[in-house]
Scaffold this active site. Structure first.
Site, PDB file in Angstrom:
ATOM      1  N   SER A   1      34.557  38.510 -44.480  1.00 52.83           N
ATOM      2  CA  SER A   1      34.299  37.377 -43.602  1.00 52.83           C
ATOM      3  C   SER A   1      34.695  36.105 -44.338  1.00 52.83           C
ATOM      4  O   SER A   1      34.797  36.099 -45.576  1.00 52.83           O
ATOM      5  CB  SER A   1      32.808  37.317 -43.231  1.00 52.83           C
ATOM      6  OG  SER A   1      32.473  36.081 -42.614  1.00 52.83           O
TER       7      SER A   1
ATOM      8  N   TYR B   1      23.825  38.082 -45.423  1.00 54.81           N
ATOM      9  CA  TYR B   1      25.185  38.259 -44.894  1.00 54.81           C
ATOM     10  C   TYR B   1      26.241  37.766 -45.884  1.00 54.81           C
ATOM     11  O   TYR B   1      27.143  38.507 -46.270  1.00 54.81           O
ATOM     12  CB  TYR B   1      25.333  37.545 -43.552  1.00 54.81           C
ATOM     13  CG  TYR B   1      26.657  37.839 -42.881  1.00 54.81           C
ATOM     14  CD1 TYR B   1      26.881  39.074 -42.277  1.00 54.81           C
ATOM     15  CD2 TYR B   1      27.676  36.897 -42.863  1.00 54.81           C
ATOM     16  CE1 TYR B   1      28.088  39.363 -41.670  1.00 54.81           C
ATOM     17  CE2 TYR B   1      28.885  37.175 -42.258  1.00 54.81           C
ATOM     18  CZ  TYR B   1      29.089  38.405 -41.658  1.00 54.81           C
ATOM     19  OH  TYR B   1      30.308  38.684 -41.075  1.00 54.81           O
TER      20      TYR B   1
END
Length: 264
Positions: free
Chosen positions: A98, A110
């Protein structure tokens, strides 16, 4: 059956829970039986979860562990167990990271997991180059998926807020949660793309190109906003990212500035 009807009779599907070692072992046996002596040409690690995200102070260690089990440890375990088949075919490993693996925008597991995926991929790429196995990382920006579902994110932020001690809540102020949620919703509505093909095209290229790239940036926001910011000096990146979120009631930066002035 629906998947075969939409794709090809050659498609084989197997259920896999990347957070469960027994499920991973079952999937590896399935792949070994299907590929036989040829080995495995491509592995795309795409499983992931985002919540809980938010200020790190709002979370417990278990909140981090839930994300890391899926985004990181599951990815590593599955990859390691399939490496013999990948080496046999001189195949490809594609790990979906990401932009938050290059630039931290919120707290929680995350970004921690995605930074670790970047590191694991780099080390694996250098180790496997001697065996003809190529490793690529895809760094998507914001897309409309379950990971960016604002209703799920909002509900989890409220859960985190409700479990905070009162003295911690007071340092943020009663309006902070609602302002934080509004900022998240505004960012998602502005940035999230519906065109997932921008990501799948990267996967396709990484799997089929003679010379796949080490990294792929997917999405206009990844290319034009987040990755460029990640190259800025930390104080500049901090200024930009912090401007996206509300300021807590007790903002210590003012006190810090005062100390710096009175105590040269």
């Amino acid at each position: 059956m629906d998947l075969k009807a939409e794709t090809s009779w050659r498609v084989r599907a197997v259920l896999l829970n990347v957070a469960d070692s027994a499920s991973i072992d079952s999937a590896v046996r399935f792949v070994r039986n299907e590929t036989g002596k040829c080995g495995l040409w491509g592995l795309v690690n795409n499983a992931g979860r985002s919540i809980p995200i938010g200020p790190s102070e709002w979370m417990q260690v278990e909140d981090f562990r839930k994300v890391l089990d899926v985004n990181l440890f599951g990815l590593i375990e599955l990859t390691l167990k399939l490496l013999p088949l990948l080496k046999k075919a001189r195949g490809r490993v594609i790990n979906v990271s990401s932009v938050m693996g290059r630039l931290v925008l919120t707290g929680g597991g995350y970004s921690v997991s995605k930074w670790a995926v970047e590191s694991f991929s780099d080390s694996l790429r250098r180790d496997m180059r001697h065996f003809g196995v190529k490793v690529s990382v895809i760094e998507p920006g914001f897309f409309k998926t379950a990971v960016t579902n604002v209703n799920l994110i909002d509900a989890d932020l409220r859960r985190l807020w409700e479990q905070l001690p009162m003295d911690v809540k007071e340092t943020y102020g009663e309006k902070y949660l609602e302002n934080y949620i509004k900022a998240q919703r505004f960012a998602m509505s502005l940035l999230c793309s519906k065109d997932i093909s921008k990501v799948t095209h990267c996967m396709q290229h990484a799997l089929t190109a003679r010379h796949p790239r080490s990294r792929y940036a997917a999405g206009w926001d990844a290319r034009l906003i987040w990755l460029p910011i990640s190259y800025l000096p930390s104080f500049m990146a901090d200024f930009i990212v912090c401007a996206l979120f509300p300021v807590p009631k007790e903002d210590g930066t003012a006190c810090l500035n005062q100390v710096n002035v009175t105590n040269p």
